[in-house]
Design a protein around this motif. Structure first.
Motif, PDB file in Angstrom:
ATOM      1  N   PHE A  83       2.007   8.822   4.449  1.00  0.00           N
ATOM      2  CA  PHE A  83       1.008   8.173   3.494  1.00  0.00           C
ATOM      3  C   PHE A  83      -0.556   8.918   4.034  1.00  0.00           C
ATOM      4  O   PHE A  83      -1.136   7.890   4.978  1.00  0.00           O
ATOM      5  N   ALA A  88      -4.247  11.374   5.466  1.00  0.00           N
ATOM      6  CA  ALA A  88      -4.371  13.182   5.245  1.00  0.00           C
ATOM      7  C   ALA A  88      -4.727  13.723   5.477  1.00  0.00           C
ATOM      8  O   ALA A  88      -5.371  14.978   4.879  1.00  0.00           O
ATOM      9  N   THR A  89      -5.437  13.592   6.895  1.00  0.00           N
ATOM     10  CA  THR A  89      -6.550  14.220   7.154  1.00  0.00           C
ATOM     11  C   THR A  89      -6.677  15.047   8.397  1.00  0.00           C
ATOM     12  O   THR A  89      -7.171  16.180   9.082  1.00  0.00           O
ATOM     13  N   LEU A  90      -5.016  14.749   8.624  1.00  0.00           N
ATOM     14  CA  LEU A  90      -4.313  16.457   9.763  1.00  0.00           C
ATOM     15  C   LEU A  90      -3.607  17.141   9.334  1.00  0.00           C
ATOM     16  O   LEU A  90      -3.760  17.053   8.213  1.00  0.00           O
ATOM     17  N   GLY A 131      -1.047  20.540   8.910  1.00  0.00           N
ATOM     18  CA  GLY A 131       0.202  20.201   8.492  1.00  0.00           C
ATOM     19  C   GLY A 131       1.202  20.393   9.646  1.00  0.00           C
ATOM     20  O   GLY A 131       2.257  19.227   9.042  1.00  0.00           O
ATOM     21  N   ASP A 168      -3.774   7.901   3.107  1.00  0.00           N
ATOM     22  CA  ASP A 168      -4.458   6.944   2.985  1.00  0.00           C
ATOM     23  C   ASP A 168      -4.815   5.707   3.858  1.00  0.00           C
ATOM     24  O   ASP A 168      -5.359   4.768   3.715  1.00  0.00           O
ATOM     25  N   MET A 169      -3.482   6.319   5.015  1.00  0.00           N
ATOM     26  CA  MET A 169      -3.820   4.697   5.726  1.00  0.00           C
ATOM     27  C   MET A 169      -3.366   5.656   7.229  1.00  0.00           C
ATOM     28  O   MET A 169      -3.237   7.292   7.494  1.00  0.00           O
ATOM     29  N   LEU A 177      -6.980   9.387   9.239  1.00  0.00           N
ATOM     30  CA  LEU A 177      -6.141   9.183   7.804  1.00  0.00           C
ATOM     31  C   LEU A 177      -5.063  10.295   7.663  1.00  0.00           C
ATOM     32  O   LEU A 177      -5.260  11.085   9.069  1.00  0.00           O
ATOM     33  N   VAL A 227      -3.957  20.651   3.998  1.00  0.00           N
ATOM     34  CA  VAL A 227      -2.242  21.700   4.631  1.00  0.00           C
ATOM     35  C   VAL A 227      -2.915  22.550   5.398  1.00  0.00           C
ATOM     36  O   VAL A 227      -3.437  23.296   5.350  1.00  0.00           O
ATOM     37  N   ARG A 237       0.629  -1.205   0.026  1.00  0.00           N
ATOM     38  CA  ARG A 237       0.024  -0.193  -0.024  1.00  0.00           C
ATOM     39  C   ARG A 237       1.240   1.343   0.067  1.00  0.00           C
ATOM     40  O   ARG A 237       0.133   2.440  -0.424  1.00  0.00           O
ATOM     41  N   ARG A 269       6.149  16.644   3.667  1.00  0.00           N
ATOM     42  CA  ARG A 269       5.739  15.979   4.689  1.00  0.00           C
ATOM     43  C   ARG A 269       5.492  14.363   3.957  1.00  0.00           C
ATOM     44  O   ARG A 269       5.635  13.190   4.763  1.00  0.00           O
ATOM     45  N   ARG A 270       4.656  14.038   2.419  1.00  0.00           N
ATOM     46  CA  ARG A 270       4.431  13.201   2.128  1.00  0.00           C
ATOM     47  C   ARG A 270       4.429  11.999   2.766  1.00  0.00           C
ATOM     48  O   ARG A 270       5.305  11.426   2.959  1.00  0.00           O
ATOM     49  N   PRO A 309      -9.310  13.647   1.157  1.00  0.00           N
ATOM     50  CA  PRO A 309      -9.542  14.748   1.738  1.00  0.00           C
ATOM     51  C   PRO A 309      -7.786  15.443   1.870  1.00  0.00           C
ATOM     52  O   PRO A 309      -7.646  14.580   2.725  1.00  0.00           O
TER      53      PRO A 309
END
Lengths: 288, 235
Positions: free
Chosen positions: B91, B134-136, B138, B93-94, B132, A288, A166, B88-89, A285
């Motif tokens: 993941f 992505a929802t944090l 920056g 969707d983890m 997830l 940033v 993944r 940052r990059r 989503p």
């Protein structure tokens, strides 16, 4: 009549789902579409045919042997062929189609005529509901599909290797800096996609005469199923496959078998216009 | 002090563009070293070359006595390098926990214990552990990126622009965490555009301009250098 149609559609839908999973696995890993997936499915059928008919391998060992061999073939082909095509999506697609043609012609050279597949799952029927026949093969298709989906879910969610796949799918460069060997992960992904499609090939074998062109239409419909459900979603692809199978069976009965294939592609086009990321394909989503 | 990283004559090119020109740098164990420079000076190219994300056009990179110049990024990670990448990059969707588990991909059975250590270092991540990535926010993503890199227990932590795009308060929080790591003896290489924050933390620094090192020395000396003060510290 409707329950009978649903059972037939469910069985065919599971096949679309499994072949579609092959598309999904590669797409998640590489953001590329492997259009040789239908031919991989067909090659799985013929490998199963050879092992079952000529060597007398029974059903359960067959469902282990065929994907195991296909897994190795997938990983090897990734290393020898696909790895050289990643630099451009267009080149990859054309290369994959070319590989599919080669696989099909190779199988045709070995098995030129359509052939019956041994009834490895038995030929009886179950009557779980009065008046509704459930062929043994359909039961195997549904049960094996469920087991496979569960195994994939467990692997991707709870195992170190699955999480690494993944991670490579999400950001291969960064996964590499965590210590994941990206080339190995991609080889594993291709191996898995081949293994899953080949299982579908074995499962569907006993239902029809098998021929080297049987993967062409199944491959395209499985791609439609993956797009319908969301090509980056495993669960979406399963739902897409089953939906497509059921819609197709129902339309064939109530409208005409002549237009059966039209529905698969009409759904594909509709989905691409209305909801390009599919039913469950997620756009995560980003805050940033 | 043992030398942990030694770079000699490093050059990086992208097509015809030379991003890094024959750069020498070294880091000894326990040091915090900053690479400073304006946008496009070549900081990220050096980081990418060190961590194996870009092929070097020339030069040698030696890490803990081993020549790693031609090694892939995963082999360099196995050797003990960890990267906190620019932007940052994580993941996306983890979940937070899964990101940490990925960071500990090579950590074997120590993953659960180290995850707890990271939650102690960044309590905010514990609160968000099932969320997830992505929802944090920056800042939270930056905490996660640092924690993820630390999961492996690296010998060298490489941070690429950790303050980029963060609010001043979050920059303070992140730099406090980096300072804690430094005080605990972690060897750190910090590529940073914001010279004032980097020089407040680093032992030594290199100043890059157009891919070349134009100034190097103790951080205090660079802070007092009139040219650095004028161009990078706002007089």
């Amino acid at each position: 009549m409707l329950p009978q149609l649903l059972i037939g559609g469910l069985g065919t839908g599971c096949i679309y789902a499994l072949v579609g999973l092959g598309f999904t696995l590669v797409y998640r890993g590489m953001a590329m579409v492997n259009f040789a997936q239908g031919q991989v499915f067909m090659a799985g059928t013929f490998l199963g045919l050879y092992l079952a008919r000529d060597l007398g391998v029974p059903a359960i060992p067959l469902l282990i042997l065929v994907p195991a061999i296909s897994f190795v073939a997938g990983a090897l082909l990734e290393k020898l062929v696909f790895r050289r095509l990643y630099h451009s999506h267009e080149v990859f697609v054309v290369g994959a189609i070319g590989l599919g043609v080669m696989i099909e012609n190779f199988v045709r050279a070995l098995f030129p005529e359509p052939l019956p597949f041994p009834k490895i799952f038995g030929s009886g029927v179950y009557r779980f509901i009065p008046g509704v026949l459930f062929q043994k093969t359909y039961l195997w298709i549904v049960v094996i599909t469920l087991i496979l989906v569960l195994m994939l879910h467990i692997m991707f969610t709870y195992t170190r290797r699955g999480r690494a796949l993944r991670a490579v799918a999400a950001d291969a460069e960064i996964a590499g800096t965590m210590g994941v060997s990206v080339p190995r992960a991609i080889g594993l992904t291709f191996g898995l996609s081949f293994a899953v499609a080949s299982i579908a090939g074995v499962l569907i074998g006993p239902l029809y005469f098998v021929s080297p062109d049987m993967g062409d239409m199944v491959g395209l419909k499985a791609f439609s199923a993956a797009v319908l459900g969301g090509i980056n979603s495993i669960v979406g692809t399963i739902i897409g496959g089953i939906l497509l199978g059921v819609i197709e069976a129902t339309a064939a009965f109530y409208i005409s078998t002549d237009y059966k294939d039209v529905f698969a592609f009409a759904i594909l086009m509709l989905m691409l216009v209305v909801r390009p990321h599919g039913l469950l394909g997620r756009v995560v989503p980003v805050k940033v | 002090m043992t030398e942990i990283l030694s770079v000699r004559g490093l050059s990086v090119t992208y097509g015809k563009v030379q991003a890094v020109r024959s750069v020498d740098l070294h880091i000894t164990s326990g040091e915090t070293v900053a690479i400073l420079g304006a946008n496009g000076a070549g900081k990220s190219s050096i980081v990418r070359a060190l961590t194996g994300l870009v092929r070097v056009a020339g030069g040698d990179i030696s890490f803990q006595g081993q020549d790693v110049t031609r090694l892939s990024s995963d082999r360099r990670a196995a050797a003990g390098m960890a990267l906190v990448p620019e932007g940052r990059r994580v993941f996306g969707d983890m979940t937070v926990t899964e990101n940490l588990q990925m960071g500990g991909y090579l950590a074997g059975r120590a993953v659960a214990e180290r995850t707890e250590t990271m939650f102690a270092l960044f309590p905010r991540l514990r609160e968000r552990r099932t969320q997830l990535a992505a929802t944090l926010s920056g800042g939270e993503q930056q905490m996660l990126a640092i924690a993820r890199a630390l999961m492996r227990g690296p010998s060298l932590l490489v941070l690429d622009e950790p303050s980029l795009g963060l609010s001043p308060i979050m920059v303070q929080t992140i730099y406090r965490a980096i300072k804690d790591l430094r005080d605990k003896g972690m060897t750190i290489l910090l590529a940073e555009q914001s010279a004032s924050v980097a020089l407040s933390l680093a032992d030594r620094a290199y100043l890059l301009e157009a891919g070349s090192v134009v100034l190097e020395g103790p951080a205090r000396a660079l802070r007092d250098d009139p040219r650095v003060r004028e161009v990078y510290l706002g007089g």
